[in-house]
Design a protein around this motif. Sequence first.
Motif, PDB file in Angstrom:
ATOM      1  N   GLU A  27       0.857  -1.190   0.000  1.00 20.30           N
ATOM      2  CA  GLU A  27       0.000   0.000   0.000  1.00 20.30           C
ATOM      3  C   GLU A  27       0.894   1.241   0.000  1.00 20.30           C
ATOM      4  N   ILE A  29       1.324   5.067   1.004  1.00 23.08           N
ATOM      5  CA  ILE A  29       0.794   6.131   1.853  1.00 23.08           C
ATOM      6  C   ILE A  29       1.713   7.332   1.712  1.00 23.08           C
ATOM      7  N   ASP A  30       1.152   8.436   1.275  1.00 21.93           N
ATOM      8  CA  ASP A  30       1.868   9.696   1.215  1.00 21.93           C
ATOM      9  C   ASP A  30       1.574  10.405   2.531  1.00 21.93           C
ATOM     10  N   ASP A  33      -0.633  13.484   2.298  1.00 20.27           N
ATOM     11  CA  ASP A  33      -2.037  13.160   2.027  1.00 20.27           C
ATOM     12  C   ASP A  33      -2.718  12.600   3.278  1.00 20.27           C
ATOM     13  N   TYR A  34      -2.022  11.721   3.968  1.00 21.95           N
ATOM     14  CA  TYR A  34      -2.539  11.107   5.201  1.00 21.95           C
ATOM     15  C   TYR A  34      -2.848  12.194   6.232  1.00 21.95           C
ATOM     16  N   LEU A  66       2.405   5.770  11.519  1.00 19.57           N
ATOM     17  CA  LEU A  66       2.592   4.981  10.296  1.00 19.57           C
ATOM     18  C   LEU A  66       3.826   4.081  10.352  1.00 19.57           C
ATOM     19  N   ILE A  72       4.019  -1.278   3.614  1.00 19.52           N
ATOM     20  CA  ILE A  72       3.612  -0.014   3.013  1.00 19.52           C
ATOM     21  C   ILE A  72       4.836   0.653   2.381  1.00 19.52           C
ATOM     22  N   LEU A  74       5.945   4.362   2.269  1.00 19.52           N
ATOM     23  CA  LEU A  74       5.627   5.623   2.927  1.00 19.52           C
ATOM     24  C   LEU A  74       6.463   6.727   2.302  1.00 19.52           C
TER      25      LEU A  74
END
Length: 176
Positions: A27, A29-30, A33-34, A66, A72, A74
């Motif tokens: 996945e 995850i920025d 953005d998060y 995170l 993920i 990241l």
Amino acid sequence: MSVILIGYMGSGKSTIGKKLAEMLDFELIDLDDYLQKKENLTISEIFKTKGEIYFRKIEQRYLEELLKRTNIILSLGGGTPCYGSNMDAILNAQEAYSIYLRSSIPNLVKRLRSEKVQRPLISHLETDEELTEFIGKHLFERSFYYNQSNQTIHTDGKNIEAIAKEVSEAYNSKYK
């Protein structure tokens, strides 16, 4: 394990992260953005209404949250590793491998000149000379943190696929 992408704004963290997530079936995850979703505000709005100090505090909180996750990709904000104890948290995370996507100043200027409006830290800069000086100063200040990453990958002259493949191979050689 997870891959943490570190680098200056415009170095390709988000773009490479998307491709890498596909390659590793992780996945993406920025962090920016998060953070925006959690705060229900854009980064520009947070900077305007609450200031950079508030932004950096919540950025650290969400980063620590995170870093506990696995599988993920990241993508961090350009300044994330440089504030508080963020880089120590990244390096001490049990399940994280950090990669610095290193781009030259001319390449960063080329990428960022058209994105200034969306980037609060550089939106006020009017000329390429001002942007070049700003980036150079920031890179000098931030290089201490960026260079602590587990690995550095130079991005100049490479396309997205080549960089993502290099990151994937580095990760796989370490953890597969």
